[in-house]
Scaffold this active site. Structure first.
Site, mmCIF file in Angstrom:
data_model
loop_
_atom_site.group_PDB
_atom_site.id
_atom_site.type_symbol
_atom_site.label_atom_id
_atom_site.label_comp_id
_atom_site.label_asym_id
_atom_site.label_seq_id
_atom_site.Cartn_x
_atom_site.Cartn_y
_atom_site.Cartn_z
ATOM 1 N N ASP A 244 -0.303 8.706 10.143
ATOM 2 C CA ASP A 244 0.025 8.768 8.713
ATOM 3 C C ASP A 244 1.265 9.600 8.444
ATOM 4 O OD1 ASP A 244 -2.996 8.145 8.809
ATOM 5 O OD2 ASP A 244 -2.293 7.587 6.814
ATOM 6 N N LYS A 255 -5.996 9.717 11.338
ATOM 7 C CA LYS A 255 -7.392 9.782 10.877
ATOM 8 C C LYS A 255 -8.192 10.824 11.634
ATOM 9 C CE LYS A 255 -8.859 7.955 8.190
ATOM 10 N NZ LYS A 255 -8.932 8.601 6.845
HETATM 11 O O1 MRU Z 1 -7.639 6.723 5.297
HETATM 12 P P1 MRU Z 1 -6.904 5.504 5.806
HETATM 13 O O2 MRU Z 1 -7.792 4.340 6.046
HETATM 14 O O3 MRU Z 1 -5.722 5.169 4.930
HETATM 15 O O4 MRU Z 1 -6.342 5.987 7.202
HETATM 16 C C1 MRU Z 1 -5.572 5.111 7.976
HETATM 17 C C2 MRU Z 1 -5.161 5.698 9.266
HETATM 18 O O5 MRU Z 1 -5.512 6.802 9.604
HETATM 19 C C3 MRU Z 1 -4.238 4.887 10.126
HETATM 20 O O6 MRU Z 1 -4.446 5.159 11.467
HETATM 21 C C4 MRU Z 1 -2.786 5.246 9.759
HETATM 22 O O7 MRU Z 1 -2.554 5.075 8.394
HETATM 23 C C5 MRU Z 1 -1.812 4.465 10.534
HETATM 24 S S1 MRU Z 1 -1.781 2.850 9.927
HETATM 25 C C6 MRU Z 1 -0.853 1.806 10.608
#
Ligand code: MRU
Length: 364
Positions: A244, A255
């Site tokens: 992220d 995550k």
């Molecule tokens: O909370 P989320 O579902 O938005 O988290 C998503 C993630 O952690 C992904 O691994 C990250 O955004 C990379 S996406 C290509």
């Protein structure tokens, strides 16, 4: 990628030229529902309530959100308000800030009556660019998978562990962590994916399993704590996750639970790669543990779980005693030293300031 065999993206412009259409990811895998976003409020809610999620898709939705906002109020005040409302939706994925800054820089110098068309044009462009970036990142990642498979003597299957959902549902198409896997699968490499369920919202169980299944990629769902055991027993050839926000020094925020997988991978000499589109790099910070804002979400996501009953109803149940407090940290940071490589659209970078600067000299 494919849904019921039909090429599909996660976000697109509707036939009327202004409604923004998305897949409601809170309903997957049990229901496939398309939702139309008509205004700024719809776009902000879609991000906040996680109908769309995943760093690149959050960025693309924010760009479209600015365009929807310009239909309502294209004055300077309207522009500032749209930026503020969208920016407040989710704190960790830096693609949100990246897309909003991009749109604001383009729209600010224009006259109010020019802003709506320009915003839609740029939002469509950002979505298309994301597809290009992820496809190219996928090619670089495919080469790594192929090399690991070849170096191991081309076994009957190559096992890749992934966390959360960093597939096409988290981007506009292809994905980040999953793009190399789709490309490897399509090239005939026998990939098998261990999918972490990814508590508390279970993006692995509900989204990654669904999209891998739609594309015919062999996979097995595991609970979050299994990875270390599998690595100790030689059942994981590599780990690939998304991110992220990656700092200029290569620390990777992703995550919650990603860090523990990286520790287990390091302890077992399993390569740990991260799929990383350029817009997910935050060039303004270096120390991820100290400087990345970590989203804390509703504790109800930890204490309550939605699922499908045997008679086909979607219900939510409570799994902890009434009154037990819960904490819901949504992301953690994996220090660069635990990352084998950052797979970007420009090639594979060492997870370090030097490594990223080499690939993005104009930003360093
Ligand atoms: O909370 P989320 O579902 O938005 O988290 C998503 C993630 O952690 C992904 O691994 C990250 O955004 C990379 S996406 C290509």
């Amino acid at each position: 990628m494919l849904v019921e065999g039909k090429p599909t993206r996660t976000i697109w412009l509707g036939d009327n030229g202004h409604t923004v259409e998305i897949i409601d990811q809170t309903r997957l895998p049990h229901e496939y529902i398309i939702v139309g976003l008509e205004n700024l409020d719809d776009a902000a809610r879609a991000i906040f309530d996680m109908l769309v999620r995943g760093a690149p898709l959050i960025g693309a939705t924010a760009a479209y959100g600015m365009a929807l906002a310009m239909r309502e109020d294209a004055t300077d005040a309207g522009l500032d308000n749209a930026y503020r409302v969208l920016y407040a939706t989710r704190p960790t994925a830096v693609n949100l800030r990246w897309a909003l800054d991009d749109l604001k820089a383009i729209l600010s110098p224009l006259r109010a009556d020019e802003r709506q068309a320009a915003a839609y044009r740029r939002a469509v462009e950002i979505a298309d660019e994301d597809v290009e970036i992820c496809s190219s990142l996928g090619e670089h990642g495919r080469a790594i998978i192929e090399k690991i498979w070849t170096d191991k003597g081309k076994p009957e299957r190559i096992n890749i562990l992934t966390h959360c959902n960093a597939g096409w549902l988290a981007t506009v198409d292809w994905g980040t962590a999953l793009a190399p896997i789709y490309k490897a699968h399509d090239a005939g490499i026998p990939v098998h994916v261990w999918v972490d369920e990814t508590r508390p919202r279970n993006q692995g169980a509900s989204l990654t399993c669904w999209e891998l299944g739609q594309h015919g990629v062999p996979h097995t769902l595991i609970v979050d704590n299994v990875g270390g055991h599998l690595m100790q027993h030689g059942q994981v050839d590599m780990v690939i996750t998304g991110t992220d926000r990656t700092t200029a020094a290569g620390d990777v925020c992703n995550k919650i639970g990603t860090y523990l997988k990286a520790l287990a991978a390091a302890d077992n000499n399993v390569p740990f790669y991260v799929g990383l589109p350029g817009p997910t790099i935050d060039w303004t910070i270096k120390d991820g543990v100290r400087d990345v804002p970590i989203e804390e979400r509703d504790p109800g996501e930890v204490t309550r779980l939605p699922g499908l009953t045997d008679d086909g109803r979607i219900e939510t149940v409570t799994i902890s005693p009434k009154g037990s407090p819960a904490a819901n940290y949504a992301f953690d940071v994996t220090p660069a030293r635990l990352v084998t490589g950052l797979i970007t659209e420009r090639g594979v970078a060492e997870a370090s300031e030097k490594g990223l600067a080499k690939l993005y000299p104009e930003r360093a």
